[in-house]
Motif scaffolding. Structure first.
Motif, PDB file in Angstrom:
ATOM      1  N   ALA A 192       0.840  -1.210   0.000  1.00  0.00           N
ATOM      2  CA  ALA A 192       0.000   0.000   0.000  1.00  0.00           C
ATOM      3  C   ALA A 192       0.872   1.255   0.000  1.00  0.00           C
ATOM      4  CB  ALA A 192      -0.914  -0.013   1.218  1.00  0.00           C
ATOM      5  N   LEU A 193       1.949   1.224   0.777  1.00  0.00           N
ATOM      6  CA  LEU A 193       2.835   2.397   0.847  1.00  0.00           C
ATOM      7  C   LEU A 193       3.567   2.591  -0.484  1.00  0.00           C
ATOM      8  CD1 LEU A 193       4.228   1.948   4.470  1.00  0.00           C
ATOM      9  CD2 LEU A 193       2.558   3.624   3.677  1.00  0.00           C
ATOM     10  N   TYR A 194       3.994   1.481  -1.067  1.00  0.00           N
ATOM     11  CA  TYR A 194       4.685   1.554  -2.358  1.00  0.00           C
ATOM     12  C   TYR A 194       3.746   2.153  -3.412  1.00  0.00           C
ATOM     13  CZ  TYR A 194       6.641  -0.029  -6.780  1.00  0.00           C
ATOM     14  OH  TYR A 194       7.106  -0.071  -8.066  1.00  0.00           O
ATOM     15  N   ASN A 195       2.520   1.641  -3.441  1.00  0.00           N
ATOM     16  CA  ASN A 195       1.560   2.126  -4.440  1.00  0.00           C
ATOM     17  C   ASN A 195       1.215   3.598  -4.228  1.00  0.00           C
ATOM     18  OD1 ASN A 195       1.430  -0.288  -5.776  1.00  0.00           O
ATOM     19  ND2 ASN A 195      -0.285  -1.069  -4.555  1.00  0.00           N
ATOM     20  N   SER A 196       1.394   4.095  -3.015  1.00  0.00           N
ATOM     21  CA  SER A 196       1.113   5.512  -2.752  1.00  0.00           C
ATOM     22  C   SER A 196       2.382   6.349  -2.823  1.00  0.00           C
ATOM     23  CB  SER A 196       0.479   5.681  -1.383  1.00  0.00           C
ATOM     24  OG  SER A 196      -0.680   4.939  -1.308  1.00  0.00           O
ATOM     25  N   ASN A 197       3.471   5.715  -3.249  1.00  0.00           N
ATOM     26  CA  ASN A 197       4.722   6.442  -3.440  1.00  0.00           C
ATOM     27  C   ASN A 197       5.312   6.977  -2.132  1.00  0.00           C
ATOM     28  OD1 ASN A 197       6.599   7.013  -5.280  1.00  0.00           O
ATOM     29  ND2 ASN A 197       5.670   8.926  -6.024  1.00  0.00           N
ATOM     30  N   VAL A 198       5.094   6.245  -1.054  1.00  0.00           N
ATOM     31  CA  VAL A 198       5.640   6.684   0.244  1.00  0.00           C
ATOM     32  C   VAL A 198       6.923   5.904   0.522  1.00  0.00           C
ATOM     33  CG1 VAL A 198       5.262   6.689   2.743  1.00  0.00           C
ATOM     34  CG2 VAL A 198       3.375   7.264   1.198  1.00  0.00           C
ATOM     35  N   ASN A 199       7.956   6.633   0.906  1.00  0.00           N
ATOM     36  CA  ASN A 199       9.214   5.994   1.252  1.00  0.00           C
ATOM     37  C   ASN A 199       9.212   5.613   2.732  1.00  0.00           C
ATOM     38  OD1 ASN A 199      11.905   5.164   1.174  1.00  0.00           O
ATOM     39  ND2 ASN A 199      12.624   7.214   1.733  1.00  0.00           N
ATOM     40  N   VAL A 200       9.523   4.358   3.016  1.00  0.00           N
ATOM     41  CA  VAL A 200       9.546   3.897   4.414  1.00  0.00           C
ATOM     42  C   VAL A 200      10.936   4.140   4.998  1.00  0.00           C
ATOM     43  CG1 VAL A 200       9.312   1.891   5.915  1.00  0.00           C
ATOM     44  CG2 VAL A 200       7.784   2.169   3.957  1.00  0.00           C
ATOM     45  N   LYS A 201      10.990   4.916   6.088  1.00  0.00           N
ATOM     46  CA  LYS A 201      12.286   5.252   6.694  1.00  0.00           C
ATOM     47  C   LYS A 201      12.672   4.261   7.784  1.00  0.00           C
ATOM     48  CE  LYS A 201      14.018   8.846   6.189  1.00  0.00           C
ATOM     49  NZ  LYS A 201      15.007   9.287   5.194  1.00  0.00           N
ATOM     50  N   MET A 202      11.682   3.631   8.393  1.00  0.00           N
ATOM     51  CA  MET A 202      11.976   2.725   9.500  1.00  0.00           C
ATOM     52  C   MET A 202      10.860   1.692   9.650  1.00  0.00           C
ATOM     53  SD  MET A 202      11.832   3.336  13.563  1.00  0.00           S
ATOM     54  CE  MET A 202      10.250   2.534  13.584  1.00  0.00           C
ATOM     55  N   ILE A 203      11.238   0.493  10.050  1.00  0.00           N
ATOM     56  CA  ILE A 203      10.237  -0.554  10.310  1.00  0.00           C
ATOM     57  C   ILE A 203      10.582  -1.192  11.649  1.00  0.00           C
ATOM     58  CG2 ILE A 203       9.218  -2.712   9.509  1.00  0.00           C
ATOM     59  CD1 ILE A 203      10.598  -2.113   6.782  1.00  0.00           C
ATOM     60  N   ASP A 204       9.571  -1.461  12.458  1.00  0.00           N
ATOM     61  CA  ASP A 204       9.825  -2.124  13.739  1.00  0.00           C
ATOM     62  C   ASP A 204       8.633  -3.010  14.058  1.00  0.00           C
ATOM     63  OD1 ASP A 204      10.695  -2.840  16.202  1.00  0.00           O
ATOM     64  OD2 ASP A 204      10.913  -0.806  17.000  1.00  0.00           O
ATOM     65  N   GLN A 205       8.875  -4.314  14.125  1.00  0.00           N
ATOM     66  CA  GLN A 205       7.787  -5.193  14.559  1.00  0.00           C
ATOM     67  C   GLN A 205       8.197  -5.837  15.862  1.00  0.00           C
ATOM     68  OE1 GLN A 205       6.774  -8.710  12.240  1.00  0.00           O
ATOM     69  NE2 GLN A 205       4.788  -8.789  13.223  1.00  0.00           N
ATOM     70  N   GLY A 206       7.386  -5.624  16.895  1.00  0.00           N
ATOM     71  CA  GLY A 206       7.712  -6.189  18.200  1.00  0.00           C
ATOM     72  C   GLY A 206       7.541  -7.696  18.173  1.00  0.00           C
ATOM     73  N   SER A 207       8.168  -8.368  19.138  1.00  0.00           N
ATOM     74  CA  SER A 207       8.102  -9.826  19.144  1.00  0.00           C
ATOM     75  C   SER A 207       6.694 -10.324  19.453  1.00  0.00           C
ATOM     76  CB  SER A 207       9.093 -10.369  20.164  1.00  0.00           C
ATOM     77  OG  SER A 207       8.850  -9.745  21.400  1.00  0.00           O
ATOM     78  N   SER A 208       5.868  -9.452  20.021  1.00  0.00           N
ATOM     79  CA  SER A 208       4.504  -9.862  20.344  1.00  0.00           C
ATOM     80  C   SER A 208       3.642  -9.994  19.089  1.00  0.00           C
ATOM     81  CB  SER A 208       3.871  -8.836  21.270  1.00  0.00           C
ATOM     82  OG  SER A 208       3.791  -7.598  20.606  1.00  0.00           O
ATOM     83  N   GLU A 209       4.145  -9.507  17.981  1.00  0.00           N
ATOM     84  CA  GLU A 209       3.378  -9.480  16.725  1.00  0.00           C
ATOM     85  C   GLU A 209       2.062  -8.729  16.883  1.00  0.00           C
ATOM     86  OE1 GLU A 209       3.157 -12.906  14.020  1.00  0.00           O
ATOM     87  OE2 GLU A 209       4.343 -13.967  15.508  1.00  0.00           O
TER      88      GLU A 209
END
Ligand code: ASP
Length: 436
Positions: A394-411
């Motif tokens: 969705a972000l790619y299709n909206s031309n948004v650049n992702v600067k950071m990703i964080d997924q906690g272990s709790s999901e």
């Protein structure tokens, strides 16, 4: 069945709202204990009584004439009393408050009178006993809340009481001065009362039909969340979703009492149930999205960082020394990024940078300001494949650049950092990917 029922300021802002509140209370005999706020705004430009009281007290202690300001406050209450046709007068209370203002009884005392007076009116209107929160809610000398004493006192006092109104927001200290919780604190009183009487449900009545899946200022007419867990709520609240005071969760949570957020203006809407745990599947994979602007990233690079034992600790120590907490810490082999609140960080940034240089001799340290974080939260994401794919597509299709990703272990959540100027676009893209 016992329900503790708290009404917010907008639910009790006028005689018309009082009527709705009485209908709600009388519709269910389990609604035995009622916790009111002070009258809130009747229309968008209106002023909350609590704010009027703060302003009035400020005038009083700076020696200015506060009588006209106090008259406006009295008029708010007298208007409600006369419109409801109640046979009562608050003249004695007004006199005592004026004397309190003159005698500098304190800012908290001043603010608390909003709930105090509203509680007296509501108790009279619905025929419930009035219990002054100063007699049952206690703070320690240092201003912290005294849970044990409050619990014991509330239990003692309420055990033989059929029905009562206990005003929210304040209590008393050992030297008998009045102390309030932070703003919005009537939510906390409601939760404390619910925990003390071991209520079956804590109802929190406000002017929205529960928590929305997303911020209505960004997403037009977002759907309400039917059921949310305490943990999910904490994630969303931390990221800016506000309906309930954060500290209102702990007292009921410890007792396993669910909270139901309800709308006084649409009482038939189911609202949002906040629970410890549930087998109810969320309607969508995600429960909610929330986000905030105003973050900075501190990017640190050093060759062979990964083999330098203690590197991370030495870096974080520099933030700790300056009294800064960090939000996230994504890292690579030779890079490490610390995400912080920009407004807190900006005052101390040079000290932190110097400290990092002195302690870990990095190849470079770079600050990037103007970041926004978006939290995509949901118990339904656990063990479900493709959630991250859906977000990033969705972000790619909206031309948004992702600067950071964080997924906690709790999901339970995925946090995404984007540039502030792309925040709204990113937010909408994610919402549409899951909810439309
Ligand atoms: N009246 C207080 C405030 O405006 C407390 C509350 O409404 O919960 O913050």
């Amino acid at each position: 069945m016992v329900k503790v029922t708290k009404f917010g300021g907008s639910s009790l802002a006028s005689a018309e709202q009082f009527r709705k509140v009485a209908d709600i209370i009388f519709a269910d005999p389990a609604r035995k204990f009622v916790v009111p706020s002070a009258p809130g705004k009747r229309f968008p430009e209106d002023v909350k009584v609590t704010d009027m009281l703060y302003a009035c007290y400020k005038a009083a202690i700076s020696g200015r004439d506060f009588k006209s300001k106090f008259k406006e406050i009295r008029d708010r209450y007298d208007g409600i009393i006369s419109e409801l046709g109640l046979d009562m007068s608050l003249e004695n209370e007004y006199e005592a408050i004026e004397a309190g203002f003159k005698g500098r009884a304190g800012r908290d005392y001043a603010a608390s009178r909003g709930e105090f007076l509203n509680g007296i009116i509501l108790a009279k209107y619905i025929g419930y006993e009035f219990i002054d929160a100063a007699d049952v809610v206690f703070f320690n000398e240092d201003g912290t809340f005294n849970l044990e004493m409050t619990n014991a006192s509330l239990r003692d006092r309420l055990v033989n009481v059929e029905k009562a109104v206990i005003p929210g927001f304040y209590g008393s200290t050992p030297n008998d001065t009045i102390k309030t919780f932070s703003r919005g604190g009537s939510d906390i009183t409601g939760s404390i009362v619910a925990a003390a009487v071991k209520a079956d449900l804590y109802e929190n009545w406000t002017d929205v039909s529960g928590f929305m899946i997303a911020d209505p200022r960004i997403i037009e007419n977002p759907a309400a969340i039917n059921t949310i867990t305490y943990k999910e709520l904490r994630e969303l609240s931390y990221m800016g979703a506000t309906v309930l005071h954060e500290d209102a969760i702990f007292p009921v949570r410890r007792e396993g009492i669910p909270i139901n957020i309800k709308n006084t203006n649409a009482p038939d809407d189911p609202g949002t149930m906040i629970v410890e745990s549930t087998s109810k599947k969320p309607e969508h994979i995600i429960t909610g999205i929330a986000g905030k602007k105003g973050f900075s990233a501190v990017n640190i690079e050093k060759d062979m960082m990964n083999s330098e034992i203690g590197f991370g600790r030495k870096v974080l120590e520099q933030f700790e020394k300056q009294g800064l907490s960090f939000e996230h810490m994504p890292s690579g082999i030779d890079t490490m990024t610390i995400i912080v609140h920009q407004d807190e960080f900006v005052e101390k940034e040079q000290e932190v940078l110097a400290g990092i240089h002195r302690n870990v001799s990095p190849d470079s340290v770079e600050i990037e300001a103007g970041l926004a974080l978006i939290a995509v939260v949901g118990r339904g994401m656990k063990s479900v494949k493709g959630t991250a794919l859906k977000i990033f597509e969705a972000l790619y299709n909206s031309n948004v650049n992702v600067k950071m990703i964080d997924q906690g272990s709790s999901e339970l959540n995925i946090i995404i950092g984007v540039l502030e100027e792309e925040f709204e676009t990113a937010f909408r893209a994610i919402y549409n990917a899951f909810v439309k």
